[in-house]
Design an enzyme around this catalytic site. Structure first.
Site, short mmCIF file in Angstrom:
data_model
loop_
_atom_site.label_atom_id
_atom_site.label_comp_id
_atom_site.label_asym_id
_atom_site.label_seq_id
_atom_site.Cartn_x
_atom_site.Cartn_y
_atom_site.Cartn_z
N THR A 8 1.24 -1.11 0.04
CA THR A 8 0.16 0.30 0.06
C THR A 8 1.01 1.48 0.01
O THR A 8 1.00 1.80 -0.59
CB THR A 8 -0.71 -0.09 1.42
OG1 THR A 8 -1.86 -1.38 1.47
CG2 THR A 8 -1.59 1.06 0.90
N HIS A 65 2.15 2.22 -3.32
CA HIS A 65 1.07 2.42 -4.06
C HIS A 65 1.21 3.55 -4.21
O HIS A 65 0.87 4.75 -4.56
CB HIS A 65 -0.18 1.93 -4.54
CG HIS A 65 -0.81 0.57 -4.30
ND1 HIS A 65 -0.68 0.07 -5.73
CD2 HIS A 65 -0.78 -0.68 -3.97
CE1 HIS A 65 -0.79 -1.17 -6.05
NE2 HIS A 65 -0.85 -1.59 -4.86
#
Ligand code: NAD
Ligand code: ZN
Length: 343
Positions: free
Chosen positions: A43, A46
């Site tokens: 995450t 990202h």
């Protein structure tokens, strides 16, 4: 105002910046954690890359990060059962406590969840504020760097232990950080054969270290069905989808035994098509997995770690936080294991 060092998504573009931000103050029911070690999650990558999901989700500026451990530095006056100096980590999803799911004991599917380091300031900082309820005190036998991995280890545990594993044959698609940890958990929970597929040999090596029976690399023409034949099976009893790849998912469905069960952790694209007739006629059970069960998954993690499960083979990088870019670059390249940042 006192300032602290933090890794901030300061601007809506690719990158991450080491900045000085105000030191936060704990509210009445909050705990202030002095951060010691953090780990980089997919995450975070990202958010660093600023992909479509990150652009839709993150409001800049935001201190990111949600995999951490540290010690309690300060607490609000309403906090009970914790002490200054306790070694702790924490559940990264903050549940609302009043929705139907929260009130029926299913906080992991709270309808108002807020993510630390995604929807509010996170753990890549000298200090982190967390509601006391989310704090997990750490057993002395769990080393610091393992404690920093509890969040993804929790995803792996929640997925792997969703169905009984004793004596079962398990297929894991995706030997990333979470897939590789799931190998160790499946082994620990008594699975018979554990077959793992990935496109990267480095990742498959990690899965082998964690106890995989056989590994499959489809880019080398290796097929899951060959593993089924080689091991003398009819198909797998349990599937753990941990790649987010439509191809891997299709392959999984093809190689499951009638009446078997699949847990879906990998985030499949919305355009994924599957042969629904196979799912129906094989009478498969599919379960979507989100986060960790609060807090039963945490209990199981702790017990596995203190009774001998070793997840340290998934750690490949140990860096000082000032060298964070090296960590993100290694993650971006795609063959690394877990990257730990020391604060
Ligand atoms: P990761 O990127 O480290 O691992 C994914 C692995 O899948 C990689 O090693 C990649 O090489 C492999 N892969 C890609 N295509 C494949 C294919 N066709 N066959 C076999 N393997 C293939 O990611 P991770 O951190 O281990 O997370 C695993 C997945 O779980 C990701 O999709 C992530 O977004 C998702 N996730 C979901 C939750 C949740 O709550 N549902 C939480 C965390 C992560
Ligand atoms: Zn809720």
């Amino acid at each position: 105002m006192k300032k602290m060092k933090a890794l901030v998504k300061a601007k809506p573009e690719k990158g991450l910046w080491m900045d000085e931000v105000p030191v936060p103050e704990p509210g009445i029911n909050d705990v202030m954690v002095k951060i010691k070690k953090t780990a980089i999650c997919g995450t975070d990558l990202h958010i660093y890359m600023w992909d479509e999901w990150a652009q839709r989700t993150i409001n800049t500026p935001m201190v990111i990060g949600h995999e951490y451990m540290g010690t309690i530095y300060k607490m609000g006056s309403g906090v009970k059962n914790l002490n200054i100096g306790d070694r702790v980590t924490g559940e990264g999803h903050i549940a609302c406590g009043h929705c139907r799911n929260c009130r029926r004991g299913k906080k992991h599917v709270c309808q108002n969840t807020i993510g630390i380091g995604v929807n509010r300031d996170g753990a890549f900082a000298e200090y982190l504020i967390v509601p006391a309820e989310n704090i997990i005190p750490l057993d002395d036998r769990i080393p610091d760097e393992i404690a920093a991995l509890m969040d993804p280890f929790g995803n792996a545990t929640h997925t792997a232990l969703s169905f009984p594993l004793l004596g079962e044959d398990v297929l894991i698609t995706g030997a990333g950080l979470i897939g590789s940890m799931a190998v160790g958990i499946s082994r620990f929970a008594g699975a018979r054969y554990i077959v793992v597929s990935d496109l990267s040999d480095a990742r498959l090596e990690m899965a082998k270290k964690m106890g995989a029976t056989l590994t499959i690399n489809p880019t080398k023409g290796e097929k899951i069905e060959d593993a089924v034949k080689k091991l003398g099976m009819y198909g797998f009893d349990i599937g753990l989808e941990m790649s987010g790849s439509p191809h891997a998912f299709e392959d999984m469905i093809d190689n499951m035994y009638n009446g078997s069960k699949i847990s879906l952790l990998g985030i499949l694209p919305n355009t994924t098509t599957v042969h629904w007739d196979k799912i129906i006629f094989k009478a498969l059970t599919l379960k979507g997995i989100y986060g960790r069960e609060m807090f039963e998954t945490w209990y199981k993690m702790e017990q596995m770690l203190i009774t001998g499960l070793d997840i340290s083979p998934v750690i490949t990088h140990r860096l000082k936080v000032d060298d964070f870019m090296q960590g993100f670059e290694a993650m971006e390249e795609g063959n690394s294991g877990k990257v730990i940042l020391d604060w």
